[in-house]
Design a protein around this motif. Structure first.
Motif, PDB file in Angstrom:
ATOM      1  N   PHE A 327       0.839  -1.194   0.116  1.00 14.01           N
ATOM      2  CA  PHE A 327       0.003  -0.061   0.097  1.00 14.01           C
ATOM      3  C   PHE A 327       0.785   1.247  -0.037  1.00 14.01           C
ATOM      4  CE2 PHE A 327      -2.761  -3.256   1.589  1.00 14.01           C
ATOM      5  CZ  PHE A 327      -4.025  -3.031   0.880  1.00 14.01           C
ATOM      6  N   VAL A 366      -4.170   2.181   6.085  1.00 14.61           N
ATOM      7  CA  VAL A 366      -4.782   1.846   4.785  1.00 14.61           C
ATOM      8  C   VAL A 366      -6.098   2.508   4.321  1.00 14.61           C
ATOM      9  CG1 VAL A 366      -5.334  -0.014   3.284  1.00 14.61           C
ATOM     10  CG2 VAL A 366      -3.516  -0.274   5.051  1.00 14.61           C
ATOM     11  N   THR A 390       3.265  -0.780  -6.508  1.00 23.80           N
ATOM     12  CA  THR A 390       2.930  -1.398  -5.235  1.00 23.80           C
ATOM     13  C   THR A 390       4.093  -2.114  -4.828  1.00 23.80           C
ATOM     14  OG1 THR A 390       1.690  -2.873  -6.584  1.00 23.80           O
ATOM     15  CG2 THR A 390       0.462  -1.338  -5.522  1.00 23.80           C
TER      16      THR A 390
END
Length: 423
Positions: A327, A366, A390
């Motif tokens: 993330f 997140v 990512t």
């Protein structure tokens, strides 16, 4: 169910008798992990989708050669499949050049698309016979003249979509009117070969008209370069192409704008047209599945920061991947991943919730203020379209591992690439 396993490079690929269903496959893997009490996160990579995206590109922009932007995702299976399909590669460093060439890609299928290059990297490019490079300043021309006399330079201009997810014209690109013509003259005086014009409207383009503006400038600059005696053979349209089907500016719309602009500014051209798509290929094939390692009930006001919500219930969940792992796209790519329960649950009521990553850093957030059904420790969350920016920048900060990629594809797609995939 997987019917066989094959190898692409050193990586094992599960081959299925029918087209991959990413959600169903993730559920199957999670159930298998549950039986052995393995709660580690994983990344499912649907290799069919890479080929489907390539076919979409060739359908909408058949006149433009895609040079995949390696920085977006350096996964070797992704790179090998794109290479087998005929893609070129946009590299920005010595390491990226080596990654691509070690899979068997020839130097003439690489563009060193970094306008400000390290001197030793330029020397390495010369050793590898990588010739196509970008520049946007006079100082770079001086370096190239000394270190790589065989270079074929492409002038990068600053034309940007100001609404793009990541605008790039603040760091790279010469002003197409004020500075670019002067740089062409300097290149001529220094004896540096210029072969074309490049631009990048910004990663995650939202305004397709930026491509038209850029191509108009490219036409004008090609005429100036040709007047100086350069063979301006290449137009490089950079990146900015969306990687998810639900993007608010669909790829098909961007492609239509580009086709119309090419008809207007470069009709019946013999120029070589290339582009540098990254997330277009990398985003969709990768789905992340993370496990809930902790869940705690809190007053909703702790999440909403509204004292009036103190009587309501909220929940904070902690999963085993976060902004220091997959993330990192939240910090570096301005992404807003949206997860959902991997399995259907029989709970209907939704509560205000926060999803935290596993590290001890409070920056590791997140999703915030998310409405979601109550979840339990050991259950899984599913995040689609997680391949762009990512894994490429993921770390093991605080001792937490990166998710393991698991590759799958259909028998039909396997048969179409197996003989050309450097197996």
């Amino acid at each position: 169910m997987i019917s066989q396993f094959e190898l692409i490079g050193d990586n094992k690929v599960g081959v299925l008798p029918k087209q991959v269903d990413q959600l169903a496959m993730c559920r199957e893997i999670a159930l298998q992990k549950d039986t052995i009490e393995n709660d580690s996160s994983f990344m499912l990579v649907d290799l069919d989708k890479i080929i489907q995206r390539y076919n979409l590109w060739k359908r909408e922009l058949p006149m433009i050669e895609p040079f995949y932007a390696v920085k977006c995702n350096t996964d070797l299976v992704l790179i090998r499949i794109l290479a087998s399909l005929g893609c070129g590669f946009d590299c920005a460093s010595r390491e990226e050049i080596d990654i691509v060439m070690e899979t068997g890609v020839a130097a003439d299928r690489i563009i060193y698309a970094n306008p400000c290059k390290t001197r030793s990297f330029i020397a390495h490019a010369m050793e590898c016979d990588v010739r196509k490079m970008t520049f946007d300043n006079a100082e770079e021309l001086i370096k190239i003249a000394k270190l790589h006399p065989n270079a074929e330079m492409i002038l990068r201009i600053a034309v940007s979509d100001s609404t793009a997810t990541c605008p790039l014209n603040l760091k790279f690109g010469a002003d197409p009117v004020l500075h670019a013509p002067h740089l062409l003259k300097i290149a001529y005086e220094e004896g540096v070969k210029v072969v074309g014009i490049s631009f990048h409207v910004g990663s995650g383009c939202n305004d397709a008209s930026a491509y038209r503006t850029a191509l108009q400038h490219a036409k004008n600059l090609c005429e100036i370069g040709e007047g100086l005696g350069f063979n301006m053979d290449i137009i490089d349209m950079g990146g900015g192409f969306p990687g998810a089907d639900h993007h608010n500016n669909p790829f098909e719309k961007i492609a239509e704008t580009i086709r119309d602009a090419l008809d207007e500014f470069f009709p019946e051209t013999e120029k070589r047209l290339i582009a540098e798509p990254g997330r277009f290929f990398a985003a969709g094939p990768f789905s992340l599945v993370a496990n809930i390692i902790h869940a705690t009930e809190v007053p909703a006001s702790k999440i909403t920061k509204n004292p009036n919500d103190s009587a309501d219930h909220g929940y904070m969940y902690y999963i085993n991947d976060g902004v220091y792992g997959s993330f990192n796209c939240i910090l570096f790519d301005h992404a807003h991943p949206v997860g959902s329960p991997l399995f259907d649950v029989d709970r209907n009521e939704k509560f205000i919730s926060t999803i935290w990553g596993p590290t001890c850093d409070s920056l590791d957030l997140v999703e915030d203020k998310k409405l979601m059904v109550k979840m339990n420790v050991g259950e899984w969350l599913y995040y689609p379209d997680m391949g762009a920016y990512t894994l490429a920048a993921a770390t093991t900060f605080n001792g937490f591992s990166k998710p393991v990629p698991m590759y799958v594809m259909s028998e039909e797609m396997w048969e179409s690439i197996k003989d050309s995939c450097h197996i």
